[in-house]
Design a protein around this motif. Structure first.
Motif, PDB file in Angstrom:
ATOM      1  N   ASP B  67       1.049  -1.149   0.175  1.00 53.17           N
ATOM      2  CA  ASP B  67       0.192  -0.024  -0.037  1.00 53.17           C
ATOM      3  C   ASP B  67       0.669   1.047   0.042  1.00 53.17           C
ATOM      4  O   ASP B  67       2.286   1.101   0.458  1.00 53.17           O
ATOM      5  CB  ASP B  67      -1.153   0.033   1.857  1.00 53.17           C
ATOM      6  CG  ASP B  67      -2.512   0.803   0.999  1.00 53.17           C
ATOM      7  OD1 ASP B  67      -2.482   1.193  -0.116  1.00 53.17           O
ATOM      8  OD2 ASP B  67      -2.717   0.892   1.835  1.00 53.17           O
ATOM      9  N   VAL B  68       0.365   2.691   0.413  1.00 59.16           N
ATOM     10  CA  VAL B  68       0.702   3.669  -0.051  1.00 59.16           C
ATOM     11  C   VAL B  68       0.638   4.073   1.059  1.00 59.16           C
ATOM     12  O   VAL B  68      -0.252   4.709   1.989  1.00 59.16           O
ATOM     13  CB  VAL B  68       0.490   4.528  -1.290  1.00 59.16           C
ATOM     14  CG1 VAL B  68       0.836   6.124  -1.365  1.00 59.16           C
ATOM     15  CG2 VAL B  68       0.409   3.631  -2.782  1.00 59.16           C
ATOM     16  N   PRO B  69       2.544   4.858   2.212  1.00 57.80           N
ATOM     17  CA  PRO B  69       1.838   5.019   3.323  1.00 57.80           C
ATOM     18  C   PRO B  69       1.030   6.555   3.356  1.00 57.80           C
ATOM     19  O   PRO B  69       0.420   7.014   2.362  1.00 57.80           O
ATOM     20  CB  PRO B  69       3.127   5.536   3.968  1.00 57.80           C
ATOM     21  CG  PRO B  69       3.996   5.004   2.556  1.00 57.80           C
ATOM     22  CD  PRO B  69       3.513   4.868   1.426  1.00 57.80           C
ATOM     23  N   HIS B  70      -0.088   6.757   4.823  1.00 58.70           N
ATOM     24  CA  HIS B  70       0.059   7.775   4.791  1.00 58.70           C
ATOM     25  C   HIS B  70       0.467   9.441   4.731  1.00 58.70           C
ATOM     26  O   HIS B  70       1.379   9.347   5.042  1.00 58.70           O
ATOM     27  CB  HIS B  70      -0.715   8.127   5.873  1.00 58.70           C
ATOM     28  CG  HIS B  70      -2.310   6.879   5.960  1.00 58.70           C
ATOM     29  ND1 HIS B  70      -3.125   7.777   6.390  1.00 58.70           N
ATOM     30  CD2 HIS B  70      -2.296   6.231   7.594  1.00 58.70           C
ATOM     31  CE1 HIS B  70      -4.366   6.437   5.931  1.00 58.70           C
ATOM     32  NE2 HIS B  70      -3.415   6.280   7.063  1.00 58.70           N
ATOM     33  N   ALA B  71      -0.330  10.034   3.716  1.00 55.26           N
ATOM     34  CA  ALA B  71       1.096  11.135   3.872  1.00 55.26           C
ATOM     35  C   ALA B  71       1.685  12.267   5.002  1.00 55.26           C
ATOM     36  O   ALA B  71       2.882  12.672   4.608  1.00 55.26           O
ATOM     37  CB  ALA B  71       0.210  12.607   2.641  1.00 55.26           C
TER      38      ALA B  71
END
Lengths: 296, 291
Positions: B67-71
């Protein structure tokens, strides 16, 4: 400083099989609901089966096949209680309605206890007035446990109960257990006052009542007054031991009668009450009970 | 919660029993029922566990995804809990009936694992801002016979302990786009470091006393209970009070003390057992739901 008992965590690979009787070679064929039994037209449709549009016989419950000549039926492995007139049952009030109570009796539908089929305090038989109807909740309210007899069955299979004999009525202090109704045989008596000092009611519906004191049997006031005083520790220990013993028998699929319960109770005496929850000890107690029952 | 109403006679019997330190099944107030655990029973998942305690039956499956990490947290991975109360447990869970309880349990789990001392989300990061692991913890309640929170807590810890995350052999940035290569050998995995994961202990206040591991009937008699999560080092990572009853400060501290001692013991026993199971290796027989 309080001393804390150890916590036991087991692994599934070390699981102990609680089935006493094993046929290693014979694997029973189990039918699942909807499974085809036969497509030949020459059969008689028995319990637990139905015929679909293509004239195939299918199982409607999960269980094993039983065949008598042309009659094919499926006996379910686990079923709800099917009432018969005269059965002794233990039930729990679920609802108070007009002139009737609804009772959970482990059957498919809730049973009915009519206001006219209970003994009201005051003794002699009388007409039920509107006042009685308004104070119904004072006699029995939601959650209360009763012991009753099946008076009649309705077409849809639900039961009508009555408590017009003094031995029936509201139950007070004790423990209720739920087991499979198949484990309880219909017998002459289902009320037992055990030597150990507790009373036992083996309801035909698979609900079992362990009463803490013997005075329970006196119901001259209709049994609506409850004794909520403290139970002596000795009686409490008897109840707890009985509870664990009955659960052991139920887990090992041994029929529950006053004899089997007493045997299990006697065999369990060498263990502490809380030890009876452990599988190794459960299997030991059930084996000893099983042997004594065979010798009989 | 599954509502079984008890009669006043039964309630008094349970209440007086707890007063006398002798419960209906013969246990003492601070005594746990023995439980049974099995891990890695579902090959479709990255990690799984099943726990039995009394009549309670919990199944936990763990799935790991990229997944892509939280900004706002570029260096951290993600951990998500989802609880499903199956209608096979009790008819009350049918439809949306079990949703409240499910949210409650997943909130407690989230709170328990939120601190960095318990679960360091940074270990799940692969490439800051770009890629991280996301762990889905799915809890399925198959039967409830009381003490759900503790059972779920133990099962989740055991499942996480059995989780195997695929090993990453190369992680590079190729023109701003992340490029990740996984190991070809499917047995080449990383295990999570579970040494700091919390477990959950519920203390149920009944009358003037408090008990651990209540049965369904005992839960019915209780007006309030506290759910605490304990780290193996003796720290408490979260405390939640459930029920409408109130708890005095003195009682509360005593309950916490008792929970702490029991939590430490439970943690130790659980880790020992899981280690024992691990020693059987991959050839271990799986029992699952048959038998």
């Amino acid at each position: 400083m309080e001393e804390y008992p150890p916590i036991i965590v087991r692994l599934a690979i070390n699981r102990i099989d609680l089935n006493l009787i094993k046929n290693e070679n014979v694997q029973p064929r189990i039918y699942t609901p909807g499974e085809e039994i036969s497509s030949q037209p020459d059969f008689l449709r028995g319990h637990g089966t139905y015929v679909d549009d293509e004239n195939t016989l299918r199982a409607s419950v999960a269980g094993v096949l039983e065949k008598v000549n042309k009659l094919i039926s499926i006996r379910p492995l686990k079923a709800r209680y099917q009432g018969e007139i005269g059965d002794v049952i233990v039930g729990r009030i679920t609802e108070v309605q007009q002139k009737r109570w609804k009772v959970d009796t482990n059957s498919k539908l809730d049973s009915v206890l009519l206001l006219s089929s209970v003994n009201l305090p005051g003794g002699e038989l009388r007409r039920r007035s509107a006042e009685d109807e308004q104070t119904m909740r004072r006699y029995l309210q939601e959650g209360d446990l009763i012991c009753a007899e099946v008076q009649s069955t309705f077409v849809d299979g639900s039961l009508s109960l009555h408590t017009r004999v003094l031995k029936y009525g509201k139950l007070s202090q004790g423990i209720m257990l739920k087991v499979s109704p198949a484990l309880i045989k219909r017998k002459k008596t289902h009320f037992h006052n055990l030597e150990s000092g507790a009373s036992l009611i083996l309801g035909n519906n698979g609900y079992i009542w362990i009463g803490a004191n013997k005075q329970d049997s006196d119901r001259s006031e209709g049994g609506f007054t409850q004794d909520l005083s403290r139970i002596p520790q000795v009686n409490r220990e008897v109840c707890a031991r009985l509870r664990n013993c009955i659960l052991i028998l139920a887990q090992c699929n041994i029929q529950l009668t006053d004899t089997s319960v007493t045997y299990a109770y006697e065999e369990s005496m060498k263990y502490k009450i809380n030890e009876l929850l452990e599988p190794e000890i459960m299997i030991d107690v059930s084996l000893l009970t099983h042997q004594r029952l065979i010798q009989q | 919660m599954a509502e079984t109403v008890l009669s006043s006679g039964e309630k008094i019997f349970i209440l007086h029993g707890i007063d006398a330190d002798f419960r209906n099944d013969g246990r003492r107030r601070c005594e746990y029922r023995s439980m049974e655990i099995e891990t890695k029973l579902m090959p479709q998942t990255h990690g799984s566990a099943r726990l039995h305690i009394g009549n309670t039956d919990i199944l936990v499956g763990i799935k790991v995804e990229l997944d892509v990490p939280h900004a706002d947290k570029p260096n951290e991975g993600k951990l998500e809990f989802f609880v499903d109360c199956s209608a096979t447990a009790t008819p009350a869970f049918e439809g949306k009936g079990g949703d409240d309880l499910a949210t409650e349990i997943s909130n407690v789990l989230t709170a328990a694992y939120q601190t960095r001392n318990a679960f360091d989300l940074k270990t799940l990061c692969i490439l800051p801002h770009k890629k991280c692991w996301k762990i889905y913890v799915d809890v399925l309640i198959l039967q409830c016979g009381g003490n759900l929170f503790d059972a779920v807590g133990i099962a989740v810890k055991a499942a996480l302990n059995s989780t195997e995350i695929p090993k990453i052999t190369a992680a590079t940035l190729d023109g701003g786009e992340p490029d990740i290569e996984l190991s070809d050998d499917s047995y080449d995995c990383i295990q999570l470091d579970t040494s700091n994961y919390p477990i959950i202990i519920t203390l149920c206040k009944i009358g003037d006393n408090y008990i651990v591991d209540p049965t369904l009937e005992e839960e019915m008699c209780s007006t309030s209970s506290i759910v605490m999560s304990m780290l193996p080092n003796g720290k408490i990572s979260s405390v939640v009070k459930l029920g409408y009853g109130s708890i005095q400060f003195n009682t509360f501290t005593k309950m916490l003390q008792m929970g702490e001692i029991i939590g430490l013991r439970l943690n130790k026993t659980l880790m020992d057992v899981l280690k024992e199971e691990n020693q059987f290796g991959r050839q271990r027989r799986i029992f699952g739901f048959l038998k």
